[in-house]
Design a protein around this motif. Structure first.
Motif, mmCIF file in Angstrom:
data_model
loop_
_atom_site.group_PDB
_atom_site.id
_atom_site.type_symbol
_atom_site.label_atom_id
_atom_site.label_comp_id
_atom_site.label_asym_id
_atom_site.label_seq_id
_atom_site.Cartn_x
_atom_site.Cartn_y
_atom_site.Cartn_z
ATOM 1 N N PRO A 195 -30.918 43.119 47.690
ATOM 2 C CA PRO A 195 -30.581 44.174 48.595
ATOM 3 C C PRO A 195 -29.120 44.713 48.068
ATOM 4 C CG PRO A 195 -29.725 41.864 49.285
ATOM 5 C CD PRO A 195 -30.495 41.726 48.264
ATOM 6 N N SER A 197 -26.578 45.568 49.571
ATOM 7 C CA SER A 197 -25.417 44.816 50.057
ATOM 8 C C SER A 197 -24.570 43.933 48.800
ATOM 9 C CB SER A 197 -25.532 44.172 51.350
ATOM 10 O OG SER A 197 -26.315 43.152 51.102
ATOM 11 N N ALA A 198 -25.560 43.402 47.724
ATOM 12 C CA ALA A 198 -25.133 42.589 46.733
ATOM 13 C C ALA A 198 -24.315 43.405 45.856
ATOM 14 C CB ALA A 198 -26.414 42.140 46.072
ATOM 15 N N TRP A 200 -21.400 45.230 44.034
ATOM 16 C CA TRP A 200 -19.861 45.284 44.456
ATOM 17 C C TRP A 200 -19.395 46.629 44.679
ATOM 18 C CZ3 TRP A 200 -17.524 42.592 39.185
ATOM 19 C CH2 TRP A 200 -17.427 41.134 39.537
ATOM 20 N N VAL A 202 -20.174 47.860 47.931
ATOM 21 C CA VAL A 202 -21.113 48.454 48.875
ATOM 22 C C VAL A 202 -20.665 47.412 50.210
ATOM 23 C CG1 VAL A 202 -23.405 48.424 49.944
ATOM 24 C CG2 VAL A 202 -22.831 48.838 47.443
ATOM 25 N N GLY A 203 -19.971 48.210 51.189
ATOM 26 C CA GLY A 203 -19.447 47.504 52.085
ATOM 27 C C GLY A 203 -20.375 47.806 53.467
ATOM 28 N N ALA A 204 -20.135 47.446 54.632
ATOM 29 C CA ALA A 204 -21.058 47.795 55.945
ATOM 30 C C ALA A 204 -21.219 49.318 56.058
ATOM 31 C CB ALA A 204 -20.354 47.274 57.082
ATOM 32 N N THR A 206 -20.945 51.733 53.533
ATOM 33 C CA THR A 206 -21.769 52.473 52.571
ATOM 34 C C THR A 206 -23.197 51.825 52.572
ATOM 35 O OG1 THR A 206 -19.725 52.305 51.168
ATOM 36 C CG2 THR A 206 -21.862 52.537 49.955
ATOM 37 N N GLU A 207 -23.336 50.529 53.032
ATOM 38 C CA GLU A 207 -24.743 49.903 52.977
ATOM 39 C C GLU A 207 -25.427 50.910 54.031
ATOM 40 O OE1 GLU A 207 -26.967 45.688 54.319
ATOM 41 O OE2 GLU A 207 -25.094 46.004 54.460
ATOM 42 N N LYS A 208 -24.836 51.097 55.240
ATOM 43 C CA LYS A 208 -25.491 51.685 56.318
ATOM 44 C C LYS A 208 -26.055 53.234 55.835
ATOM 45 C CE LYS A 208 -25.074 53.497 61.265
ATOM 46 N NZ LYS A 208 -24.023 53.515 62.253
ATOM 47 N N HIS A 216 -32.846 50.452 49.854
ATOM 48 C CA HIS A 216 -32.869 49.243 50.401
ATOM 49 C C HIS A 216 -32.444 48.129 49.280
ATOM 50 C CE1 HIS A 216 -34.391 50.178 54.164
ATOM 51 N NE2 HIS A 216 -35.100 51.193 53.602
#
Length: 423
Positions: A195, A197-198, A200, A202-204, A206-208, A216
């Motif tokens: 994913p 989110s793995a 480096w 990518v926090g909440a 940026t992931e959104k 994804h």
């Protein structure tokens, strides 16, 4: 990534070709909890939480049985006990953690001179030069895991890869007590299904943003033009994410790096408004920070005061000194000055002292005279007494008064930034 409870564990077969996976990331498993369990082996298979027993305490660490109930570090202890009512709560002992950390790091140093410590419980190792002496990277990793277990009783997980980023991902997936090797040729096949989110960085938030654009997996990022990523995460972020997604990470293992900061902080059982109590706590913390600086052979140039109030508003104030110091008296004077400059403020829930801009002691040029020379000599003499009779054998007189009913619920040293997560 996985749930960090061992349920998604991956390990390599003994026959894996590790010749191109010369960077190791070694991470001690549930380090704080595992150290506590060395003295309580009968609890090894039971859910265990490390935390101060107090209404405001937060979880310092949890072992894998506790994590399967959803318990994580940094959540309130009350919430952890709701998730896992059968959990056994053990008090933390940071002196023990530092003791075992030194033992493990010494094992790493035996394997290769190229060791980059990330914190108290993890490090990168470049083992390319160990092939002719010890064996392949997988053999070095196996020897490390065996020596750590034999010499300390602890378990560690190892990721081996051609880059630091992939090695760190691999060690996380190998937990607990596993080895996962990702040969260079298999890097993209390993990365791309993971994913976003793995990655480096990518926090909440940026992931959104990435998920909102239909990105994804890491493979989706790799296939997206940098120009499109710029519109989502900005110029610098786009280039970095695109490179990592394509297995590009040129950073080398850098030995002998200095911690970014050293600090201590306290959360009080009841909010404190009395200046005398807060000033004494600042003196105590400044003394502890100075001891840790001297023990590590470093000095700090920037003094930082941290305050958190009952509404969780948090403020920091800092002052950069003309010359770096490892003297507790100097740190205390500066941080008290920062506190006094605030004037009136609400009752304090948390207070902390931190030193930043660290450098190896003696590396900076000295002035014509040293205002702290006498205090420096005295504190180093006290260090020697502490080594023989315990660190609290000699303390400032103002810290010897009887303990108040309003006491700290959590005394937590600020660990190196890169190693603050105990997984």
């Amino acid at each position: 990534m996985g749930r960090q409870d061992g349920s998604t564990r991956q390990v390599s077969a003994a026959s894996v070709d590790s010749s191109t996976a010369t960077i190791l990331h070694v991470d001690l498993d549930a380090f704080f909890a595992s150290v506590e369990l060395l003295d309580r082996p009968e609890l090894a298979d039971k859910p265990v939480v490390v935390a101060h027993d107090s209404a405001r305490s937060v979880v310092t660490a949890a072992n894998y049985p506790a994590r399967r109930f959803g318990v994580r570090s940094a959540i309130p202890l009350a919430r952890a006990l709701q998730l896992c009512p059968s959990a056994v709560v053990l008090e933390p002992h940071f002196e023990k953690y530092r003791h075992y950390s030194r033992q493990v790091m010494a094992i790493f140093d035996d394997m290769t001179p190229i060791v980059e410590r990330l914190g108290i419980d993890e490090a990168f190792l470049d083992v390319a030069g160990a092939r002719g002496v010890i064996g392949s990277p997988a053999e070095v990793a196996a020897l490390i895991r065996q020596r750590v277990r034999d010499e300390t009783g602890l378990a560690c997980s190892v990721g081996a890869a051609a880059t630091k980023f992939v090695a760190k991902l691999a060690s996380g997936l190998a937990k607990p007590d596993g080895l996962l090797v990702i040969p260079r040729a298999e890097t993209l096949g390993f990365l791309h299904p993971l994913p976003v989110s793995a990655l480096w960085g990518v926090g909440a938030v940026t992931e959104k943003s990435l998920l909102g654009r239909g990105l994804h997996t890491i493979g989706d990022i790799a296939e997206t033009p940098v120009a499109v990523l710029r519109r989502i995460v900005g110029e610098a972020g786009a280039a970095k994410l695109h490179a990592l997604a394509n297995g590009i990470d040129p950073r080398r293992v850098t030995p002998d790096t200095v911690d970014k900061s050293v600090g201590h902080e306290v959360t009080f059982e009841v909010d404190v408004s009395e200046p005398g109590v807060l000033r004494r706590e600042l003196l105590r913390q400044a003394d502890q920070v100075a001891r840790r600086l001297r023990a590590s052979g470093v000095e700090g140039r920037t003094v930082v005061l941290k305050l958190r109030y009952s509404d969780f508003t948090t403020i920091t104030r800092s002052r950069t000194l003309a010359e770096p110091t490892d003297v507790g008296r100097r740190i205390a004077e500066e941080v008290r000055s920062l506190y006094d400059a605030l004037g009136a403020h609400p009752p304090v829930r948390l207070i902390g002292v931190r030193m930043e801009q660290l450098a190896v002691s003696g590396g900076a040029p000295q002035g014509l005279w040293d205002d702290d020379e006498d205090w420096r000599d005295a504190e180093r003499a006290i260090d020697g007494v502490g080594e023989r009779f315990g660190r609290d054998a000699v303390r400032p007189a103002s810290l010897l008064r009887p303990a108040r009913e309003v006491g700290p619920s959590k005394r937590r040293p600020h660990l190196p930034d890169a190693g603050s997560v105990d997984i």
